[in-house]
Design an enzyme around this catalytic site. Structure first.
Site, PDB file in Angstrom:
ATOM      1  N   GLY A  28       0.591  -0.951  -0.028  1.00  0.00           N
ATOM      2  CA  GLY A  28      -0.100   0.315  -0.160  1.00  0.00           C
ATOM      3  C   GLY A  28       0.928   0.786   0.229  1.00  0.00           C
ATOM      4  N   ASN A  29      -0.038   2.327   0.172  1.00  0.00           N
ATOM      5  CA  ASN A  29       0.675   3.605   0.230  1.00  0.00           C
ATOM      6  C   ASN A  29       0.916   4.655   0.998  1.00  0.00           C
ATOM      7  OD1 ASN A  29      -0.113   5.805  -1.344  1.00  0.00           O
ATOM      8  ND2 ASN A  29      -0.719   3.692  -2.664  1.00  0.00           N
TER       9      ASN A  29
END
Ligand code: C5P
Length: 231
Positions: A28-29
């Site tokens: 993810g980020n």
């Protein structure tokens, strides 16, 4: 007074995407979705018909906004394209550039003596470029660019490469602005022009961005008048 957007169909993407590795892990980020949600809320307040395609975020749905939740870049791609036709597309999501080549159906276990693990990643499809090249291309397509340096050069490169009308660039890694913060500063680029917005709250920036979108739409050549020639 702020420009009315009554009658315009606006599609906004927001938040991160999660690319699943196995049933418990993902890539993810740090995108919070705040900027995209602020834009969607402000556009709905101005009377636009807003579709918000949101990655995994903890944000309440803004009033009068039609929201679709997605998880992966592939799901976001499908949801955004199926929201067309629209007049404006605002790609505020931090879409993963790479996703695991394959999903492991059960949890990947460490093997005795194994010192490392190599994950094979493949490129995701570029939603922004695909919207800009779509037969039902919105009149105005806006992309974001999070850059750590050489903001203008990369932003102008993106304008041309992805054939979009506006790039909103923000410098990430600067104290007090960017991904998880409530404040941000944007540098807007379009062919032949630029404008700096902020630093300000994401709500104030969303309003200023919509003013600029109104201006750019007004400056664009009006849609071709109906053809009169007969075949
Ligand atoms: O090339 P870069 O990822 O920096 O471009 C950022 C812009 O492109 C953002 O507007 C983002 O939403 C969009 N993007 C996309 N699909 C991808 C990667 C980025 O729409 N797969």
């Amino acid at each position: 007074m702020s420009t009315s957007l009554a009658g315009l169909r606006i599609v906004v993407s927001a938040g991160p995407t999660y690319e699943d590795i196995d049933p418990v892990r993902f890539i993810g980020n740090r995108s919070s979705g705040k900027m995209g949600f602020a834009i969607a809320a402000a556009a709905a307040q101005r009377g636009a018909q807003v579709r918000l395609i949101a990655g995994p975020v903890h944000q309440p749905t803004p009033r009068d906004v039609q929201r679709t939740d997605v998880r992966s870049a592939a799901q976001m791609h499908a949801a955004v394209l199926s929201a067309l036709p629209a007049d404006v597309y605002i790609g505020a999501a931090a879409v993963a550039d790479f996703t695991p080549r394959s999903f492991a159906g059960s949890k990947i276990k460490k093997q005795p003596g194994e010192e490392g693990l190599t994950l094979q990643l493949v490129r995701t499809r570029d939603i922004l470029a695909d919207v800009a090249a779509h037969p039902q291309r919105p009149r105005l397509v806006l992309g974001f660019a999070a850059e750590t340096d050489e903001v203008e050069r990369y932003a102008r490169g993106k304008l041309e490469r992805k054939r979009v009308d506006l790039i909103a660039a923000n410098r990430v890694g600067v104290e007090g602005s960017g991904f998880e913060s409530d404040d941000n500063a944007l540098q807007l680029f379009w062919p032949g022009g630029e404008r700096a917005l902020g630093p300000a709250s994401k709500q104030v920036l969303a309003d200023a961005l919509l003013d600029l979108i109104g201006e750019r739409l007004a400056a664009m050549t009006p849609l071709a008048s109906p053809r009169t020639d007969q075949t």
